[in-house]
Design an enzyme around this catalytic site. Sequence first.
Site, mmCIF file in Angstrom:
data_model
loop_
_atom_site.group_PDB
_atom_site.id
_atom_site.type_symbol
_atom_site.label_atom_id
_atom_site.label_comp_id
_atom_site.label_asym_id
_atom_site.label_seq_id
_atom_site.Cartn_x
_atom_site.Cartn_y
_atom_site.Cartn_z
ATOM 1 N N LEU A 125 24.473 44.994 -13.741
ATOM 2 C CA LEU A 125 23.130 45.558 -13.764
ATOM 3 C C LEU A 125 23.140 46.896 -13.038
ATOM 4 C CD1 LEU A 125 21.241 42.288 -12.757
ATOM 5 C CD2 LEU A 125 21.650 43.128 -15.074
ATOM 6 N N SER B 273 30.104 49.548 -7.419
ATOM 7 C CA SER B 273 29.525 48.224 -7.625
ATOM 8 C C SER B 273 29.650 47.327 -6.397
ATOM 9 C CB SER B 273 30.233 47.529 -8.799
ATOM 10 O OG SER B 273 30.165 48.289 -9.982
ATOM 11 N N ILE C 262 27.210 38.319 -10.479
ATOM 12 C CA ILE C 262 26.276 39.421 -10.690
ATOM 13 C C ILE C 262 26.860 40.684 -10.061
ATOM 14 C CG2 ILE C 262 23.913 40.219 -10.419
ATOM 15 C CD1 ILE C 262 24.255 37.597 -12.032
ATOM 16 N N GLU C 263 27.020 41.702 -10.877
ATOM 17 C CA GLU C 263 27.494 43.008 -10.420
ATOM 18 C C GLU C 263 26.315 43.972 -10.487
ATOM 19 O OE1 GLU C 263 30.675 46.506 -11.833
ATOM 20 O OE2 GLU C 263 30.574 44.572 -12.881
ATOM 21 N N VAL C 264 26.001 44.629 -9.385
ATOM 22 C CA VAL C 264 24.936 45.638 -9.357
ATOM 23 C C VAL C 264 25.564 46.964 -8.980
ATOM 24 C CG1 VAL C 264 22.745 46.341 -8.362
ATOM 25 C CG2 VAL C 264 23.190 43.917 -8.778
#
Length: 239
Positions: free
Chosen positions: A176, A212, A223-225
Amino acid sequence: MSFPWELCSQHSSALGTRKWLAEGDSVLSGCFAELACLHCVQMAFWQEKREGPQPCLIRRLDHLVLTVKSIEDTVGFYSKVLGMEVVTFKSEDFRNCQPMAHLTECPVSDISQQQLCQRQVQKTLQQEIMEEPASRAEGNRKALRFGNQKFNLHEAGKEFEPKARRPVPGSIDVCLITDTSLDQLVGHLKACGVTIEEGPVPRTGAIGPITSIYFRDPDENLIEVSNYSTDLAVDRVKH
């Protein structure tokens, strides 16, 4: 016509015994069930005719379905930790309604009795719809919206049809993009009790380099932001 076997060494022995169909066809006889083989055959035609792959027909991602153990836990996590908007909507086609088992088959053989049975089935189903709980009439499906995209939520064991072949909680690995600085985001995650699994680390995004951080949601999805690292990429994301 030659075939570039190096494209698919895994299937070369199976394909090697088959012959091409008439020129212009893009599949091999007897190979319809093998998606990998079909891909290789299409690639072979493109290379043989010196044509490039077809232009991409997809503009953007609209929504992704998450199969989760608990709708409540997932909604709480994504709304609190990532600020996603919780959306409640109606399943217009009642895809999760299962017909009553005793109405699925008519046990009589007489035609007139079968017609009577069918009318009774229709009447009963109409009554069930009319007596539908208010929660379903108003909408009981949940989604998490962010920007112009959303996550639709399916509870494991109560999925809506059609669904993925093997929907399993914890099988998603998604990236994301955020405009928030990662330093600020890391501080927020820690305040929410979320463990940072890795990062900040450099990675490659769809349109350029990104930085990230990684963490997990209640179902252990990864979940990768990320932040885009260049002004040009950031501008493209915004537009």
